[in-house]
Design an enzyme around this catalytic site. Structure first.
Site, mmCIF file in Angstrom:
data_model
loop_
_atom_site.group_PDB
_atom_site.id
_atom_site.type_symbol
_atom_site.label_atom_id
_atom_site.label_comp_id
_atom_site.label_asym_id
_atom_site.label_seq_id
_atom_site.Cartn_x
_atom_site.Cartn_y
_atom_site.Cartn_z
ATOM 1 N N ASP A 83 0.850 -1.190 0.000
ATOM 2 C CA ASP A 83 0.000 0.000 0.000
ATOM 3 C C ASP A 83 0.887 1.243 0.000
ATOM 4 O OD1 ASP A 83 -1.882 2.005 0.410
ATOM 5 O OD2 ASP A 83 -3.035 0.837 1.859
ATOM 6 N N ASP A 114 -3.216 7.346 -3.597
ATOM 7 C CA ASP A 114 -3.128 6.243 -2.641
ATOM 8 C C ASP A 114 -3.540 4.976 -3.388
ATOM 9 O OD1 ASP A 114 -3.327 4.636 -0.363
ATOM 10 O OD2 ASP A 114 -4.917 5.822 0.585
ATOM 11 N N HIS A 152 -11.760 6.495 1.394
ATOM 12 C CA HIS A 152 -11.813 7.833 1.990
ATOM 13 C C HIS A 152 -11.626 8.915 0.950
ATOM 14 C CE1 HIS A 152 -7.358 7.576 1.694
ATOM 15 N NE2 HIS A 152 -7.602 6.295 1.926
ATOM 16 N N HIS A 172 -7.145 11.576 4.863
ATOM 17 C CA HIS A 172 -8.544 11.230 5.132
ATOM 18 C C HIS A 172 -9.332 12.534 5.196
ATOM 19 C CE1 HIS A 172 -8.253 6.821 5.900
ATOM 20 N NE2 HIS A 172 -6.989 7.173 5.857
ATOM 21 N N GLU A 184 -11.006 1.298 -1.418
ATOM 22 C CA GLU A 184 -10.105 0.217 -1.013
ATOM 23 C C GLU A 184 -10.809 -0.963 -0.353
ATOM 24 O OE1 GLU A 184 -7.192 1.279 2.070
ATOM 25 O OE2 GLU A 184 -8.014 3.294 2.079
ATOM 26 N N GLU A 231 -6.592 -1.160 -4.033
ATOM 27 C CA GLU A 231 -6.969 0.255 -3.867
ATOM 28 C C GLU A 231 -6.555 1.092 -5.070
ATOM 29 O OE1 GLU A 231 -5.043 2.224 -0.537
ATOM 30 O OE2 GLU A 231 -6.559 3.810 -0.510
HETATM 31 MN MN MN Z 1 -6.338 4.634 1.486
HETATM 32 MN MN MN Z 2 -3.685 2.962 0.867
#
Ligand code: MN
Ligand code: MN
Length: 295
Positions: A85, A96, A157, A165, A190, A280
């Site tokens: 990640d 992300d 998010h 976030h 995600e 994600e």
């Molecule tokens: Mn994330």
């Molecule tokens: Mn992530």
């Protein structure tokens, strides 16, 4: 969103996708987690981005929030289910992205596919004025149809500049979240699929820190705090990154945690020790559909 912002999001997304793909190739039996994380983070910087958070390499029943610490000797084992990640920002515009690697075997191929198919299905729903619970419902339905359990207490998010976030959450189940996404918003989706309970709880230290409040400090500590603030703002960071800021970073970080200035995330693991997969992407919501910046 103006052209300039869009361009920075796209650049962050491209670097993040390349860094994630590099991670997939680096995660091999016998390598240390530290080597993998440092190589990915180094790549991000070489490409002109900055890590938006320490590379997360949660393994097996760990769903999220493990990053190797200073001098971490832990090695990757055969058969491990490693979530790579990765977050990248370009002047605060964050991308992300994550994927899951099974090291040297394919026993959990379906579990890994479940998260990525759920992600594809979710992304195809993302558009102006779509309810987040509808996206969550699609994720849940996809993962359950394949015989697994969606992780209900981890969510996607919204992302804002320098803010990972940024307000809204995108659930991985059809819950009663009443939020709606709009064109121009940036959202990370995600899904996590589990063979266990589909519920995660704290499970040890993550080596991922974040500034959470200000407080009056003595001069020396204040100087160190200012460096942290200047370098990371409100974004998560690694103790590893602090060594070149201050030779005594270790003990100062410990103090700042004790004072409640820094927060250390916990590793989040499936409560029944099920295996967990994750996928994600970050998308920019459009009037019709969305643009995936981390493809
Ligand atoms: Mn994330
Ligand atoms: Mn992530």
């Amino acid at each position: 969103m103006n052209e300039e912002e869009l361009e920075k999001y796209r650049r962050a997304g491209k670097i993040a996708a390349e860094a994630r793909n590099l991670g997939v190739n680096l995660v091999r039996e016998g390598k240390t987690y530290l080597e993998v994380a440092e190589e990915i983070e180094g790549f991000i910087i070489d490409r002109g981005g900055k890590p938006a958070f320490p590379v997360n390499l949660a393994t097996d029943h760990q769903a999220a929030h493990y990053s190797p610490g200073i001098n971490d000797r832990k090695k990757i084992s055969a058969g491990a289910i490693v979530k790579v990640d990765v977050g990248v920002h370009v002047e605060g515009y964050i991308a992300d992205t994550a994927t899951t690697v099974e090291v040297g075997s394919e026993r959990h191929r379906m579990l890994i596919d479940a998260a990525s198919i759920a992600l594809e299905n979710a992304v195809s729903l993302c558009s102006h004025e779509v309810a987040v619970r509808k996206i969550g419902g699609k994720i849940e339905e996809t993962i359950r149809a394949l015989g697994f359990v969606p992780v209900s207490n981890l969510t996607g998010h919204e992302i804002k500049r320098y803010l990972l976030h940024g307000g809204k959450s995108v659930p991985n189940i059809q819950d009663n979240n009443g939020d709606v996404i709009f064109a121009g918003e940036v959202v990370a989706i995600e899904p996590f699929a589990s063979t266990g309970s589909g519920y995660v709880d704290s499970d040890g230290r993550s080596n991922i820190l974040r500034i959470v409040r200000e407080r009056k400090l003595d001069t020396e500590l204040q100087e160190f705090y200012s460096l942290l603030k200047q370098n990371f703002g409100a974004l998560p960071f690694s103790p590893r990154w602090c060594l070149n800021l201050d030779a005594h970073a270790g003990e100062k970080l410990t103090k700042l945690m004790k004072y409640g200035v820094l927060y250390e995330y916990s590793i989040l693991s499936d409560t029944r020790r099920g295996m967990v997969s994750q996928a994600e992407h970050t998308v920019i919501v459009g009037k019709e559909g969305c643009e995936v910046i981390t493809k």
